[in-house]
Design a protein around this motif. Structure first.
Motif, PDB file in Angstrom:
ATOM      1  N   ALA A  79      -1.847 160.054 -33.960  1.00 58.59           N
ATOM      2  CA  ALA A  79      -0.839 161.103 -34.121  1.00 58.59           C
ATOM      3  C   ALA A  79       0.165 160.663 -35.178  1.00 58.59           C
ATOM      4  O   ALA A  79       0.168 159.497 -35.599  1.00 58.59           O
ATOM      5  CB  ALA A  79      -0.115 161.361 -32.807  1.00 58.59           C
ATOM      6  N   VAL A  80       1.001 161.595 -35.565  1.00 61.17           N
ATOM      7  CA  VAL A  80       2.199 161.239 -36.328  1.00 61.17           C
ATOM      8  C   VAL A  80       3.290 160.928 -35.320  1.00 61.17           C
ATOM      9  O   VAL A  80       3.552 161.729 -34.421  1.00 61.17           O
ATOM     10  CB  VAL A  80       2.644 162.379 -37.257  1.00 61.17           C
ATOM     11  CG1 VAL A  80       3.935 161.992 -37.982  1.00 61.17           C
ATOM     12  CG2 VAL A  80       1.544 162.710 -38.257  1.00 61.17           C
ATOM     13  N   TYR A  81       3.887 159.764 -35.455  1.00 65.36           N
ATOM     14  CA  TYR A  81       4.924 159.316 -34.536  1.00 65.36           C
ATOM     15  C   TYR A  81       6.301 159.531 -35.167  1.00 65.36           C
ATOM     16  O   TYR A  81       6.538 159.136 -36.315  1.00 65.36           O
ATOM     17  CB  TYR A  81       4.719 157.847 -34.184  1.00 65.36           C
ATOM     18  CG  TYR A  81       3.608 157.640 -33.181  1.00 65.36           C
ATOM     19  CD1 TYR A  81       2.281 157.857 -33.544  1.00 65.36           C
ATOM     20  CD2 TYR A  81       3.871 157.257 -31.871  1.00 65.36           C
ATOM     21  CE1 TYR A  81       1.246 157.688 -32.626  1.00 65.36           C
ATOM     22  CE2 TYR A  81       2.850 157.087 -30.943  1.00 65.36           C
ATOM     23  CZ  TYR A  81       1.544 157.308 -31.324  1.00 65.36           C
ATOM     24  OH  TYR A  81       0.519 157.144 -30.416  1.00 65.36           O
ATOM     25  N   TYR A  82       7.185 160.143 -34.402  1.00 67.13           N
ATOM     26  CA  TYR A  82       8.534 160.456 -34.864  1.00 67.13           C
ATOM     27  C   TYR A  82       9.563 159.728 -34.011  1.00 67.13           C
ATOM     28  O   TYR A  82       9.475 159.754 -32.775  1.00 67.13           O
ATOM     29  CB  TYR A  82       8.793 161.951 -34.764  1.00 67.13           C
ATOM     30  CG  TYR A  82       7.909 162.813 -35.607  1.00 67.13           C
ATOM     31  CD1 TYR A  82       6.697 163.298 -35.114  1.00 67.13           C
ATOM     32  CD2 TYR A  82       8.279 163.158 -36.912  1.00 67.13           C
ATOM     33  CE1 TYR A  82       5.881 164.095 -35.894  1.00 67.13           C
ATOM     34  CE2 TYR A  82       7.464 163.956 -37.693  1.00 67.13           C
ATOM     35  CZ  TYR A  82       6.268 164.421 -37.181  1.00 67.13           C
ATOM     36  OH  TYR A  82       5.459 165.206 -37.956  1.00 67.13           O
ATOM     37  N   CYS A  83      10.535 159.119 -34.656  1.00 73.66           N
ATOM     38  CA  CYS A  83      11.654 158.606 -33.877  1.00 73.66           C
ATOM     39  C   CYS A  83      12.718 159.691 -33.790  1.00 73.66           C
ATOM     40  O   CYS A  83      12.762 160.602 -34.623  1.00 73.66           O
ATOM     41  CB  CYS A  83      12.203 157.317 -34.457  1.00 73.66           C
ATOM     42  SG  CYS A  83      12.815 157.421 -36.137  1.00 73.66           S
ATOM     43  N   ALA A  84      13.541 159.588 -32.779  1.00 70.80           N
ATOM     44  CA  ALA A  84      14.500 160.636 -32.488  1.00 70.80           C
ATOM     45  C   ALA A  84      15.764 160.049 -31.893  1.00 70.80           C
ATOM     46  O   ALA A  84      15.730 158.984 -31.277  1.00 70.80           O
ATOM     47  CB  ALA A  84      13.890 161.642 -31.511  1.00 70.80           C
ATOM     48  N   ALA A  85      16.862 160.757 -32.069  1.00 72.51           N
ATOM     49  CA  ALA A  85      18.146 160.340 -31.506  1.00 72.51           C
ATOM     50  C   ALA A  85      18.790 161.513 -30.786  1.00 72.51           C
ATOM     51  O   ALA A  85      18.740 162.653 -31.261  1.00 72.51           O
ATOM     52  CB  ALA A  85      19.079 159.829 -32.603  1.00 72.51           C
ATOM     53  N   GLU A  86      19.366 161.195 -29.643  1.00 76.54           N
ATOM     54  CA  GLU A  86      20.005 162.218 -28.835  1.00 76.54           C
ATOM     55  C   GLU A  86      21.294 161.656 -28.250  1.00 76.54           C
ATOM     56  O   GLU A  86      21.374 160.470 -27.970  1.00 76.54           O
ATOM     57  CB  GLU A  86      19.058 162.656 -27.706  1.00 76.54           C
ATOM     58  CG  GLU A  86      19.550 163.804 -26.870  1.00 76.54           C
ATOM     59  CD  GLU A  86      18.547 164.193 -25.798  1.00 76.54           C
ATOM     60  OE1 GLU A  86      17.336 164.179 -26.088  1.00 76.54           O
ATOM     61  OE2 GLU A  86      18.981 164.490 -24.675  1.00 76.54           O
ATOM     62  N   THR A  87      22.267 162.502 -28.026  1.00 81.48           N
ATOM     63  CA  THR A  87      23.564 162.007 -27.572  1.00 81.48           C
ATOM     64  C   THR A  87      23.634 161.749 -26.071  1.00 81.48           C
ATOM     65  O   THR A  87      24.462 160.965 -25.627  1.00 81.48           O
ATOM     66  CB  THR A  87      24.671 162.991 -27.946  1.00 81.48           C
ATOM     67  OG1 THR A  87      24.329 164.282 -27.423  1.00 81.48           O
ATOM     68  CG2 THR A  87      24.839 163.086 -29.449  1.00 81.48           C
TER      69      THR A  87
END
Length: 125
Positions: A91-99
């Motif tokens: 897959a394409v792996y995405y990093c993410a940020a959340e508050t």
């Protein structure tokens, strides 16, 4: 927050990779960080999350015991160590940020505040 994911590549089944996600904006220290992935023709799915301190982590059932998420707060970097990779991890792996995060449920794509650009992981059988 400016997220840059790296570390993807081609690996044989059973192999390992380590993904990195660096925040060049250096403002994500108090954010929850996570990884999602999206395979061709499928929806983006949650993989793992880590609290801002690194003390709490959460994994999707499909990767639990094989993947490890960690972060170096001082370096503004989050890692995803992947072992025993399977073709279905492709897959394409995405990093993410959340508050915010309740520490006990998967992150939701619709609630993510910032996304990285993605890095391709391909696992051959």
């Amino acid at each position: 927050v400016q997220l840059q994911a790296s570390g993807g590549g081609l690996v044989q089944a059973g192999g390992s990779l380590r993904l990195s996600c660096a925040d060049s904006g250096r403002t994500s220290r108090t954010y929850v960080m996570g990884w999602f992935r999206q395979a061709p023709g499928k929806e983006r799915e949650f993989v793992s999350a880590i609290s801002w301190s690194g003390a709490s982590t959460y994994y999707a059932g499909s990767v639990k015991g094989r993947f490890t998420i960690s972060r170096e707060v001082a370096m503004n970097t989050v890692y995803l160590q992947m072992h025993n990779l399977k073709p279905e991890d492709t897959a394409v792996y995405y990093c993410a940020a959340e508050t915010s995060w309740d520490l006990k449920t998967p992150l939701r794509s619709a609630e993510i505040d910032y996304w990285g650009q993605g890095t391709q992981v391909t696992v051959s059988s």
